[in-house]
Design a protein around this motif. Structure first.
Motif, PDB file in Angstrom:
ATOM      1  N   PRO A 123     -14.711 -22.058  65.893  1.00  0.00           N
ATOM      2  CA  PRO A 123     -15.220 -22.001  64.380  1.00  0.00           C
ATOM      3  C   PRO A 123     -15.104 -23.153  63.702  1.00  0.00           C
ATOM      4  N   ASP A 124     -15.962 -23.560  62.471  1.00  0.00           N
ATOM      5  CA  ASP A 124     -15.753 -24.722  61.819  1.00  0.00           C
ATOM      6  C   ASP A 124     -15.694 -24.216  60.323  1.00  0.00           C
ATOM      7  N   ILE A 125     -14.586 -24.418  59.592  1.00  0.00           N
ATOM      8  CA  ILE A 125     -14.575 -24.094  58.250  1.00  0.00           C
ATOM      9  C   ILE A 125     -14.213 -25.368  57.250  1.00  0.00           C
ATOM     10  N   GLN A 126     -15.230 -25.262  56.433  1.00  0.00           N
ATOM     11  CA  GLN A 126     -15.265 -26.506  55.366  1.00  0.00           C
ATOM     12  C   GLN A 126     -15.074 -25.974  54.074  1.00  0.00           C
ATOM     13  N   SER A 127     -14.438 -26.510  53.346  1.00  0.00           N
ATOM     14  CA  SER A 127     -14.059 -26.389  51.715  1.00  0.00           C
ATOM     15  C   SER A 127     -15.495 -26.066  51.172  1.00  0.00           C
ATOM     16  N   LYS A 128     -15.937 -25.063  50.295  1.00  0.00           N
ATOM     17  CA  LYS A 128     -17.049 -25.050  49.431  1.00  0.00           C
ATOM     18  C   LYS A 128     -16.853 -25.195  48.088  1.00  0.00           C
ATOM     19  N   GLU A 129     -15.811 -24.377  47.408  1.00  0.00           N
ATOM     20  CA  GLU A 129     -15.777 -24.354  46.057  1.00  0.00           C
ATOM     21  C   GLU A 129     -14.261 -23.307  45.674  1.00  0.00           C
ATOM     22  N   GLN A 130     -14.030 -23.609  44.402  1.00  0.00           N
ATOM     23  CA  GLN A 130     -12.792 -22.897  43.981  1.00  0.00           C
ATOM     24  C   GLN A 130     -13.175 -22.057  42.755  1.00  0.00           C
ATOM     25  N   TRP A 131     -13.287 -20.824  42.941  1.00  0.00           N
ATOM     26  CA  TRP A 131     -13.688 -20.052  41.848  1.00  0.00           C
ATOM     27  C   TRP A 131     -12.625 -20.389  40.733  1.00  0.00           C
ATOM     28  N   ASP A 132     -13.114 -20.240  39.343  1.00  0.00           N
ATOM     29  CA  ASP A 132     -12.358 -20.183  38.463  1.00  0.00           C
ATOM     30  C   ASP A 132     -12.445 -19.368  37.281  1.00  0.00           C
ATOM     31  N   THR A 133     -11.548 -19.434  36.117  1.00  0.00           N
ATOM     32  CA  THR A 133     -11.815 -18.497  34.946  1.00  0.00           C
ATOM     33  C   THR A 133     -12.903 -18.871  34.095  1.00  0.00           C
ATOM     34  N   VAL A 134     -13.448 -19.943  34.180  1.00  0.00           N
ATOM     35  CA  VAL A 134     -14.577 -20.402  33.270  1.00  0.00           C
ATOM     36  C   VAL A 134     -15.815 -19.872  33.615  1.00  0.00           C
ATOM     37  N   HIS A 135     -15.931 -19.710  34.846  1.00  0.00           N
ATOM     38  CA  HIS A 135     -17.514 -19.195  35.568  1.00  0.00           C
ATOM     39  C   HIS A 135     -16.741 -18.123  36.358  1.00  0.00           C
ATOM     40  N   ALA A 136     -16.010 -16.934  35.760  1.00  0.00           N
ATOM     41  CA  ALA A 136     -15.381 -16.121  36.382  1.00  0.00           C
ATOM     42  C   ALA A 136     -16.027 -15.197  37.294  1.00  0.00           C
ATOM     43  N   ARG A 137     -15.675 -14.787  38.373  1.00  0.00           N
ATOM     44  CA  ARG A 137     -16.047 -13.733  39.111  1.00  0.00           C
ATOM     45  C   ARG A 137     -15.086 -12.355  38.716  1.00  0.00           C
ATOM     46  N   TYR A 138     -15.019 -11.111  38.475  1.00  0.00           N
ATOM     47  CA  TYR A 138     -14.136 -10.122  38.219  1.00  0.00           C
ATOM     48  C   TYR A 138     -14.206  -9.287  39.337  1.00  0.00           C
ATOM     49  N   ILE A 139     -12.851  -8.647  39.440  1.00  0.00           N
ATOM     50  CA  ILE A 139     -12.661  -7.787  40.330  1.00  0.00           C
ATOM     51  C   ILE A 139     -12.065  -6.382  39.215  1.00  0.00           C
ATOM     52  N   SER A 140     -12.156  -5.134  39.874  1.00  0.00           N
ATOM     53  CA  SER A 140     -11.528  -3.987  39.230  1.00  0.00           C
ATOM     54  C   SER A 140     -10.230  -3.641  40.152  1.00  0.00           C
ATOM     55  N   THR A 141      -9.011  -3.288  39.504  1.00  0.00           N
ATOM     56  CA  THR A 141      -7.834  -3.206  40.454  1.00  0.00           C
ATOM     57  C   THR A 141      -7.426  -1.620  39.645  1.00  0.00           C
ATOM     58  N   PRO A 142      -6.626  -1.123  40.770  1.00  0.00           N
ATOM     59  CA  PRO A 142      -6.213  -1.495  42.334  1.00  0.00           C
ATOM     60  C   PRO A 142      -7.396  -1.134  43.075  1.00  0.00           C
ATOM     61  N   LYS A 143      -8.501  -0.621  42.790  1.00  0.00           N
ATOM     62  CA  LYS A 143      -9.754  -0.496  43.429  1.00  0.00           C
ATOM     63  C   LYS A 143     -11.012  -0.814  42.688  1.00  0.00           C
ATOM     64  N   MET A 144     -12.004  -1.197  43.485  1.00  0.00           N
ATOM     65  CA  MET A 144     -13.462  -1.329  42.804  1.00  0.00           C
ATOM     66  C   MET A 144     -13.941   0.090  42.159  1.00  0.00           C
ATOM     67  N   THR A 145     -13.416   0.937  42.444  1.00  0.00           N
ATOM     68  CA  THR A 145     -14.032   2.102  41.636  1.00  0.00           C
ATOM     69  C   THR A 145     -13.174   2.451  40.574  1.00  0.00           C
ATOM     70  N   SER A 146     -12.050   1.813  40.331  1.00  0.00           N
ATOM     71  CA  SER A 146     -11.169   2.030  38.977  1.00  0.00           C
ATOM     72  C   SER A 146     -11.860   1.955  37.690  1.00  0.00           C
ATOM     73  N   TRP A 147     -12.696   0.960  37.782  1.00  0.00           N
ATOM     74  CA  TRP A 147     -13.363   0.519  36.653  1.00  0.00           C
ATOM     75  C   TRP A 147     -14.381   1.830  36.070  1.00  0.00           C
ATOM     76  N   GLY A 148     -15.117   2.102  37.326  1.00  0.00           N
ATOM     77  CA  GLY A 148     -16.145   3.230  37.026  1.00  0.00           C
ATOM     78  C   GLY A 148     -15.393   4.328  36.593  1.00  0.00           C
ATOM     79  N   ARG A 149     -14.312   4.863  37.259  1.00  0.00           N
ATOM     80  CA  ARG A 149     -13.643   5.962  36.751  1.00  0.00           C
ATOM     81  C   ARG A 149     -13.168   6.232  35.472  1.00  0.00           C
ATOM     82  N   GLU A 150     -12.719   4.805  35.049  1.00  0.00           N
ATOM     83  CA  GLU A 150     -12.204   4.750  33.575  1.00  0.00           C
ATOM     84  C   GLU A 150     -13.218   4.598  32.517  1.00  0.00           C
TER      85      GLU A 150
END
Length: 385
Positions: A123-150
């Motif tokens: 397998p060949d692995i090449q760097s693509k990008e580093q996600w940052d807080t300016v163009h953020a990708r968000y997750i819900s913790t501790p599970k992705m279901t946590s936000w919906g339940r909240e």
């Protein structure tokens, strides 16, 4: 709120039914409740009922298993892995959960991965990008279901009826003189009368629910094209057993991989996410949507075997480093095909019957779209009052 929520019995309060307890349904209920507190909003607090066919809300699906020896979990976000907030309104809306830490930015290291081939090339692995807080990708913790339940817990004037499947609407259930609609469950029992009915199901299901209803926007429901997605979930007992492409002691650490020359689309390393440090090694892999659609009716075990073979080529494991946990899930309606030359559909409104068909597929097919169509729904209901 639960099935036993206590609601106002004020007859002047508008009664609103929302079919579907996914994020679109939850956000619609949330924004309707917020709007009722505004001076320009509804004249009285709405009585909202969400009908959800499953046992939970949110549809930011999480699956997990517990190891009997260690008591630790494997965990897979086998639906949406993250979401973005590109509009000011949505950014402001999610701010309280960012403050509490329930939502967090995921600053992932992203690579492009080309799997091993038949000629012995690794397998060949090449760097693509580093996600940052300016163009953020968000997750819900501790599970992705946590936000919906909240979101569900925060609802004050909404009753959520779980394990309730609404029967297809019939044009004869509507009283033309008072615009009220009677809904029924699949066994024919009445679910009550409602001033507004909002369907937030995927468009394939919405077509079936509204087919014989006389809904004046029926033809438009099928306008957005949806594709399926298969998700493969893999787990290892400890990091030492991970294949070298995943073991950062032997290779550069990465969190997300975009794949080339394979039926797989992306790989997500769950235990690298914020707030997931205690997880056992857990990897979620999404297949390509076009491949998934072509195989949507195939036997699930056959699909799982094909995806496992593709994953082995991508991650390059031998028998000693094979995953101890494997699972596969089929999403029949997963992705909205976006044509950049076509305007977003927007919600579909039958003002005469006071029915609305909504969902992320009415916009860009992502989580922010759930918020946007919820806003459109609230505005449509205001317009008629």
């Amino acid at each position: 709120m639960t099935d036993h929520a206590l609601l106002s019995t004020d007859e002047s309060s508008p009664k609103i039914a929302i079919i579907g307890g996914g994020l679109t349904g939850l956000l619609t209920a949330t924004l309707l409740e917020c709007a009722s507190n505004q001076t320009h909003g509804l004249s009285s607090t709405p009585q909202i009922t969400i009908f959800e066919k499953s046992r939970s809300v949110g549809r930011l699906a999480t699956r997990y298993r517990t190891d009997s020896d260690t008591g630790k979990n494997w965990q897979w976000a086998f639906g949406a892995q993250f979401f973005t907030a590109k509009t000011t309104g949505f950014q402001q809306f999610i701010a309280p959960w960012l403050d509490t830490g329930l939502l967090q930015p995921w600053c992932a290291n992203v690579v492009e991965l080309t799997p091993a081939n038949d000629h012995g090339q690794a397998p060949d692995i090449q760097s693509k990008e580093q996600w940052d807080t300016v163009h953020a990708r968000y997750i819900s913790t501790p599970k992705m279901t946590s936000w919906g339940r909240e979101l569900a817990v925060g609802l004050k004037h909404t009753n959520i009826m779980f394990k309730t499947r609404v029967a297809p609407l019939d044009e004869h259930t509507t009283h033309s003189n008072d615009k009220k609609t009677q809904l029924f469950n699949e066994t024919g029992e009445s679910l009550g009368w409602f001033d507004w009915v909002i369907c937030t199901a995927p468009n394939g299901q919405a077509v079936e629910l509204m087919a014989d209803s006389g809904f004046n926007q029926q033809d438009n429901i099928t306008q957005p094209q949806m594709q399926a997605c298969y998700t493969l979930m893999l787990g290892w007992d400890n990091t030492q057993e991970l294949p070298e492409t995943l073991n950062y002691q032997a290779a550069a650490q990465w969190d997300v991989a975009y794949l080339n020359n394979t039926v797989l689309d992306r790989i997500f390393i769950e235990h690298h996410k914020p707030g997931h440090d205690e997880l056992l090694p857990s990897i979620t892999i999404h297949a390509r949507n076009d491949w998934s659609e072509a195989h949507v009716d195939d036997d699930l075990e056959t699909v799982k075997a094909a995806l496992l073979m593709a994953a082995q080529r991508a991650l390059n494991w031998n028998d000693d480093r094979a995953p101890s946990q494997t699972d596969c899930h089929r999403w029949r309606y997963a992705a909205t095909i976006i044509d950049t030359d076509t305007k977003e559909l927007g919600i579909l409104v039958d003002e005469i019957r006071q029915w609305i068909v909504s969902g992320d597929w009415c916009a860009r097919g992502n989580i922010e779209s759930c918020y946007q169509v919820a806003q459109q729904t609230v505005e449509a209901i205001y317009k008629t009052r």
